[in-house]
Design a protein around this motif. Structure first.
Motif, PDB file in Angstrom:
ATOM      1  N   SER A   1      22.555  41.434  82.013  1.00 24.35           N
ATOM      2  CA  SER A   1      22.556  42.214  81.481  1.00 24.35           C
ATOM      3  C   SER A   1      24.282  42.128  80.833  1.00 24.35           C
ATOM      4  CB  SER A   1      22.600  43.276  82.472  1.00 24.35           C
ATOM      5  OG  SER A   1      21.107  43.968  82.006  1.00 24.35           O
ATOM      6  N   SER A   2      24.925  41.587  82.043  1.00 18.58           N
ATOM      7  CA  SER A   2      26.555  41.332  82.107  1.00 18.58           C
ATOM      8  C   SER A   2      26.234  40.300  80.909  1.00 18.58           C
ATOM      9  CB  SER A   2      26.582  40.731  82.942  1.00 18.58           C
ATOM     10  OG  SER A   2      26.151  39.475  83.548  1.00 18.58           O
TER      11      SER A   2
ATOM     12  N   MET B   1      24.465  40.330  77.510  1.00 21.00           N
ATOM     13  CA  MET B   1      24.789  40.251  76.090  1.00 21.00           C
ATOM     14  C   MET B   1      26.073  41.451  76.202  1.00 21.00           C
ATOM     15  SD  MET B   1      20.773  41.888  75.700  1.00 21.00           S
ATOM     16  CE  MET B   1      20.452  42.651  78.056  1.00 21.00           C
ATOM     17  N   GLU B   2      26.230  42.276  77.245  1.00 20.45           N
ATOM     18  CA  GLU B   2      27.966  42.861  76.932  1.00 20.45           C
ATOM     19  C   GLU B   2      29.128  41.859  77.326  1.00 20.45           C
ATOM     20  OE1 GLU B   2      27.492  45.002  80.858  1.00 20.45           O
ATOM     21  OE2 GLU B   2      26.546  46.778  80.152  1.00 20.45           O
TER      22      GLU B   2
ATOM     23  N   THR C   1      25.907  35.822  74.491  1.00 20.03           N
ATOM     24  CA  THR C   1      24.496  37.228  74.488  1.00 20.03           C
ATOM     25  C   THR C   1      23.695  36.580  73.556  1.00 20.03           C
ATOM     26  OG1 THR C   1      26.830  38.321  73.900  1.00 20.03           O
ATOM     27  CG2 THR C   1      24.791  39.630  72.417  1.00 20.03           C
TER      28      THR C   1
ATOM     29  N   TYR D   1      18.308  51.214  78.764  1.00 23.50           N
ATOM     30  CA  TYR D   1      19.550  50.590  79.277  1.00 23.50           C
ATOM     31  C   TYR D   1      19.390  49.694  78.744  1.00 23.50           C
ATOM     32  CZ  TYR D   1      23.385  48.156  81.344  1.00 23.50           C
ATOM     33  OH  TYR D   1      24.902  48.034  81.798  1.00 23.50           O
ATOM     34  N   ILE D   2      18.538  48.641  79.056  1.00 25.12           N
ATOM     35  CA  ILE D   2      18.436  47.544  77.802  1.00 25.12           C
ATOM     36  C   ILE D   2      18.190  47.506  76.680  1.00 25.12           C
ATOM     37  CG2 ILE D   2      17.573  44.834  77.818  1.00 25.12           C
ATOM     38  CD1 ILE D   2      16.201  45.639  80.882  1.00 25.12           C
TER      39      ILE D   2
ATOM     40  N   LYS E   1      21.375  48.011  75.363  1.00 22.85           N
ATOM     41  CA  LYS E   1      22.776  47.118  74.994  1.00 22.85           C
ATOM     42  C   LYS E   1      21.735  46.440  73.182  1.00 22.85           C
ATOM     43  CE  LYS E   1      24.847  46.867  78.777  1.00 22.85           C
ATOM     44  NZ  LYS E   1      25.034  48.822  78.679  1.00 22.85           N
TER      45      LYS E   1
ATOM     46  N   SER F   1      17.074  39.276  69.894  1.00 17.14           N
ATOM     47  CA  SER F   1      16.991  40.762  69.797  1.00 17.14           C
ATOM     48  C   SER F   1      15.789  41.376  69.872  1.00 17.14           C
ATOM     49  CB  SER F   1      18.206  42.297  68.686  1.00 17.14           C
ATOM     50  OG  SER F   1      18.340  41.259  67.831  1.00 17.14           O
TER      51      SER F   1
END
Length: 1198
Positions: free
Chosen positions: A972-973, A975-976, A986, A1011-1012, A1015, A1031
């Motif tokens: 997750s981090s 992808m951010e 990413t 949430y994902i 993202k 993605s």
């Protein structure tokens, strides 16, 4: 015909009655003896008539029987006191005079074994005749003759010393004349002897002795006129063209000068001005049929005469006459003037005479100066003349005695003052040594030239022997003037270059010369004060390797040299003359072993020899010896090169510990020598030398080699490789290198030029050099043991070094342009490759070669791929080695150099791709390291860490849920990630999450799905194909966790338009991803018809008729989701501005089919103004397909 009767053509049948000459002579001898002893009445006839036959030369072969008969007769008459024993020569007019008889018998005695051994009979007869020769001789001869006869009885023709014998007879003559004490008688003897000379024209040796007899006689003669007359006669009648006769005349004149110096010199000067020197007819008449006489030959005789005059003249008188009379006269005769210009003669005879004469003068002066001082002012002038003689001699042949006479003369001149200057001595020695040593071997017969006769082997042998002996004497005379180490060195420097000649005979001459010289030095050594034998090392260095020379004579002489040198050293150390050293004496026993040409025996002998030398050699001499032995490694003889290496290594093993300061210089010299060594055995031995030095001074050796210019040339590489031969040393060096590579900066950032700005990574010298050195060391097969024992450390060290070398330039060296050509990363890669070979990881190497991994590892843009391939190969084919490698690599993850962190992270990341890490219980270590790297300041490291975490799904899927929380957080981090220029983190995060989601339990993901999803959504329209693809894929993988969730259904509808339009994405991988995602998400959409349609038509490997598909789909959307039509058409219109023409065309089609299939009642859901405006814009699109699709869409307007 009976063949035995056949005679060869021209052969006479043997006559049984035929009598040979020898047989006839023997009969006559017996007859004469019988007549003498048995026929008494004949005695008075035979005595003294037989005396007549003694003097004519034609009866010389009858001398022995005549003498014997006369001895019998005379003895009988003498003992019977018969009156007719006494001969009255005035009555017996046919008999030769007493003087002639005495001369004849004396000359016979001088050659005692000629004419059938006439010496002893002639002497015995002379004794019998004593009172008949002169009454005063009887007593003297009774005393003097018997000892002389005894000598003859005990001698043979070979054993008799002819020179000494001749001197004894001349002494007898001198004593006889003194005893006779009758000047008139002596004068008559001189006159008759001179007249008698002509009878010896065919026996020149005898004639020469007669000249000496005349000289002795004239010496005893008081009548100056007679002396003058006889001298004139001798000079005038002599056969000057013959060397023996010239010598005889000169000796006779010289002997005369002992009593008549003034008269002799005057006569010589007068004769020198006489007609004999004018080529006019009168002189030829005077000399009768002697018109072949050349003026040069007469001059030669005169020059020789002056030499003998100097030698024989009274010491108290001669010194004052040498410059004034003798040398002046010699010079005048030797040099001719043509039109007032001095012209030097080329006549060999004159040269030889001059040389002999100067030698005699030098001897004379030497005798005189013992009693009175004298400075021989013309010494250097004479030496220069003689040197020119030698230089003019042909270098390739020895035909004349000129060389040895000149050199012998130099030896006589050496003791005389003034002493030669350093330059004069140098020149003289150089010329003499070179002219003798360069002669061809004695057995080689030179080509015969037109004017020259080849010498017979006996003459040739004698000439060589005399020449070499003369050189020895000269060298000794030089040494005698300066019997010190310096004096010895001044001579040795002229000989040492000959020691390594390619010619056996030249080496033999030089070593033997030194052997004689050192023995002479030792015999005459008188150590008064403490002097250091400072050139011992240099001499031993030059001579010791000759102990293994291929030529046996050289070997033997070389051992003698070492023996003498070590005893000289003992004397200088203060040991007494009679001291015997067991070690040094053992060298003499080695000589026998040296006869054995077997290599192993020779080298064992060399080793034993070295041990003796090492024991006796002072420490300060060791250096010189070692450096001399380095030179010996490139000797002309392969045997000696090998010996040099054996001696060197034995010596360094025993004594090398004290040479630390010299190690750099020694290695430098070895480096130079290696370039010229062709003998493989010697190259190996040089490697051994480096190894021995390393065992004693490892740090110094390594430092020196590290500081060699880069890239290492083959010789430096060879020295490094040699260090791998000893496992202990190799191990220490590996430790040293790894330690240095760990703590030293691998590169520095250098600013580029002011114009361009920016920096370049430039390798630091020492780590680069050490990597090069380690690479060479590992090339030695014997380094396998230490390489295996330190494999994990070496592997990790070189892998990290490789990481720090990628994209790094070689340092610039202004002195060495080649340095810049080094591929810094290539060196590390090569070292790593060799290490893998040493560890016998053949499968790993095969795999890396197939994948071209080595090329990738070396280049910055492919390095990570290369390291990944390395890790993959190690995981597959070297699993058991991984735990210790991982342990060694871990510390580098905290390294300040990001390039090293990148390499290790890439390696670990790939390891997680393989189940072997779980089997080896490495999973926790690797996962923890990857978690830590997620927050690394370097984005490449972060990307690789994310990749590694994702790889767990492939390598150890059973462990995914164990790390679910950490994995989801990390992805997750990822992808951010903000600091992600190429969106690589990413991408890895999405790819990784896709892989992980396959194995995660629903409970671990359930709450995070939306949430994902949120993202992911922005990435669907990413310009980056891979990110779009990842993605969309990830979205598909998430679907299983969102089924049955209304929120997830909404999210799917949110992106449905995007997915549908990307079915015509220009990138086929994105199209496949869309098909996959829409197929797996189909159940969530909420329409059975759409679900069925997606699952039937959207297969990655099947083509899709997009128009029909969209046409059908819009019908189902209108039918099943009329409330969402407004959302759909607004979403589609947004794609009118897509950057991809295919997507814009697809959007136009979507709108067209939507409008075409829409019932009247649903139009209120659409914003027709916006649609129209959008399609009008598309009609102007640059892409014709888009324009066509826009026009078709507008055709669907109602």
């Amino acid at each position: 015909m009976n063949p035995s009767v056949c005679l060869q053509r021209g052969q006479k049948p043997a006559d049984p009655e035929e009598v040979t000459n020898e047989a006839l002579r023997s009969m006559c001898d017996n007859t004469l003896h019988l007549l003498t002893t048995t026929v008494g009445r004949l005695a008075d006839v035979l005595w003294p008539k037989l005396l007549y036959y003694l003097t004519p030369p034609q009866f010389s072969n009858a001398t022995t029987p005549l003498c014997k008969s006369l001895i019998v007769l005379g003895s009988k008459k003498k003992s019977n006191q018969e009156p007719n024993f006494n001969i009255d020569f005035t009555v017996e007019v046919n008999l030769p005079s007493p003087q002639t008889l005495m001369v004849r018998l004396l000359v016979n005695a001088a050659f005692p074994f000629s004419s059938r051994g006439h010496g002893a009979p002639s002497l015995s007869l002379l004794q019998i005749l004593s009172i008949n020769i002169h009454p005063n001789t009887e007593i003297l001869w009774e005393k003097e003759m018997p000892p002389l006869l005894s000598i003859l009885e005990e001698s043979t023709a070979e054993s008799l010393d002819k020179k000494q014998w001749g001197e004894k007879l001349l002494k007898l003559l001198s004593k006889t004349l003194s005893t006779i004490d009758d000047d008139k008688w002596v004068c008559q003897l001189a006159a008759e002897a001179t007249r008698y000379l002509s009878t010896y024209n065919n026996a020149l040796e005898e004639k020469s002795f007669l000249y000496q007899c005349i000289g002795v006689t004239l010496k005893q003669c008081f009548n100056k006129e007679v002396v003058k007359k006889q001298l004139q006669e001798m000079l005038l009648t002599a056969k000057h063209s013959d060397a023996i006769e010239r010598e005889g005349v000169a000796m006779g004149v010289g002997l005369c000068a002992n009593s008549h110096l003034e008269g002799t010199l005057a006569k010589l000067e007068e004769f020198g001005k006489s007609d004999a020197f004018k080529k006019s007819p009168s002189i030829f008449n005077l000399l009768k049929e002697r018109n072949d006489v050349e003026v040069e030959k007469v001059k030669s005789t005169l020059i020789l005469c002056y030499g003998h005059v100097a030698l024989n003249a009274p010491p108290e008188k001669i010194l004052t006459r040498i410059d004034q009379d003798i040398l002046r006269a010699i010079s005048k005769h030797f040099n001719t003037k043509v039109l007032g210009i001095k012209v030097e003669t080329k006549d060999l005879t004159m040269k030889l005479s001059l040389v002999q004469s100067v030698g005699l003068i030098a001897k004379a002066i030497s005798e005189c100066v013992k009693k009175q001082g004298y400075v021989f002012s013309r010494k250097q002038e004479i030496i220069n003349v003689l040197l020119d003689f030698i230089k003019a001699e042909p270098a390739d042949s020895l035909r004349t005695p000129l060389r040895h006479l000149v050199i012998a003369t130099f030896a006589n001149l050496m003791p005389l003052d003034p002493a030669l200057s350093e330059n004069e001595s140098f020149e003289l020695l150089k010329v003499c040594v070179n002219t003798v040593f360069s002669l061809p071997p004695e057995i080689q017969t030179p080509e015969k030239t037109k004017d020259e006769e080849t010498l017979d082997p006996k003459q040739r042998k004698a000439l060589y022997k005399d020449t070499l002996a003369a050189l020895q004497d000269l060298l000794k005379s030089f040494l005698a003037r300066d019997p010190t180490p310096d004096g010895l060195q001044n001579i040795f420097k002229h000989i040492e270059s000959w020691l390594s000649s390619g010619q056996d005979h030249e080496r033999e001459r030089s070593v033997k010369a030194i052997s004689h010289l050192l023995a002479f030095y030792l015999d005459n050594l008188n150590v008064k004060n403490m002097v250091t034998f400072h050139n011992l090392g240099a001499l031993l260095g030059r001579l010791s390797l000759r102990c293994s020379d291929p030529h046996p004579a050289v070997r033997t002489a070389a051992v003698d040299c070492i023996y003498s040198l070590l005893y000289i050293q003992l004397r200088y150390e203060g040991f007494s003359l009679d001291y015997k050293d067991e070690g040094v004496d053992s060298l003499l026993l080695l000589k026998e072993k040296l006869d054995n040409p077997d290599h192993s025996v020779l080298y064992k002998t060399c080793s034993d020899l070295t041990k003796v030398m090492s024991k006796r050699l002072p420490q300060q001499q060791l250096t010189t010896l070692v450096f001399m032995l380095f030179e010996g490694l490139v000797d002309s003889q392969a045997n000696c090169c090998r010996a040099s290496s054996v001696i060197l290594n034995t010596l360094l093993k025993n004594r090398g510990g004290g040479l630390q300061e010299l190690v750099p210089e020694m290695l430098e010299v070895l480096h130079v020598r290696l370039q010229n060594i062709t003998e493989e055995q010697v190259r190996v031995a040089v490697g051994q030398t480096v190894l021995i030095l390393a065992s004693q001074h490892l740090q110094t050796v390594v430092n020196t080699l590290v500081n060699q210019p880069l890239p290492y040339d083959s010789w430096t590489s060879e020295m490094w490789m040699a260090l791998g031969a000893d496992p202990i040393i190799a191990n220490q060096i590996m430790e040293m290198v790894m330690e240095k590579l760990l703590i030293m900066a691998p590169y520095v950032d250098q600013r580029d030029s002011m114009m361009r700005g920016g920096t370049t990574k430039v390798a630091t010298n020492q780590p680069l050099a050490m990597t090069c050195g380690l690479k060479e060391l590992l090339l030695n097969g014997q380094s396998q043991e230490p390489a295996l024992s330190r494999f994990p450390q070496l592997f990790s060290c070189l892998t990290v070094r490789l990481g720090a070398s990628v994209g790094v330039s070689a340092p610039k060296d202004n002195n060495n342009k080649n340095t810049a050509s080094i591929h810094v990363a290539g060196v590390a890669a090569d070292a790593l490759r060799i290490l893998l070979a040493r560890a016998q990881l053949d499968e790993v190497m095969k795999r890396l070669d197939e994948d071209k991994a080595w090329d990738a590892m070396k280049e910055a843009n492919a390095h990570v791929i290369g390291v990944t391939l390395l890790a993959r190969a190690m995981a597959k084919h070297a699993g058991p080695r991984l735990p210790s490698i991982v342990e060694c690599l871990c510390p580098s993850l905290n390294n300040i150099y990001e390039c090293q962190r990148v390499t290790v992270t890439a390696f670990f990341s790939e390891l997680l791709n393989h189940h072997v890490v779980t089997e080896l219980m490495l999973i926790d270590v690797l996962m923890n390291n990857m978690m830590e790297r997620i927050s690394d300041p370097c984005c490449t490291v972060r990307m690789l860490a994310v990749r590694g975490l994702g790889n767990i799904a492939l390598g150890s899927p059973e462990k995914v849920n164990k790390y679910a929380k950490e994995l989801l957080a990390a992805m997750s981090s990822g992808m951010e990630e903000k600091d992600d220029p190429g969106k690589l983190i990413t991408l890895e995060a999405m790819s990784g999450l896709s892989k992980v989601l396959l194995y995660l339990d629903k409970k671990n993901v359930h709450l995070l799905v939306v949430y994902i999803f949120m993202k992911i959504k922005p990435f669907l329209e990413s310009e980056n194909d891979e990110i779009r693809c990842a993605s969309i894929h990830l979205m598909g993988n998430l679907s299983k966790f969102g089924s049955g969730e209304p929120v997830f259904k909404d999210q799917i509808h949110n992106v449905l338009v995007s997915l549908l339009l990307h079915l015509v994405d220009p990138n086929p991988e994105v199209v496949k991803a869309c098909k996959f995602s829409m197929r797996v998400c189909a159940p969530v959409v909420g329409s059975e018809q759409i679900t069925t349609m997606f699952q039937n038509h959207l297969h990655e490997d099947k083509s899709l008729h997009y128009g029909e598909f969209i046409n059908d789909l819009t019908k189902y959307l209108i039918q099943d989701f009329p409330g969402m039509l407004n959302f759909y058409h607004i979403s589609v219109i947004q794609f009118f501005k897509s950057s991809w023409a295919e997507v814009r065309a697809g959007a136009a089609m979507f709108i067209g089919f939507l409008l075409g299939n829409l019932q009247e009642e649903h139009f209120s859901h659409l914003n027709m103004g916006t649609i129209t405006k959008g399609l009008v814009m598309l009609l102007k699109d640059p892409d014709p397909v888009v324009r066509v699709k826009a026009a078709e869409a507008m055709g669907h307007f109602h």
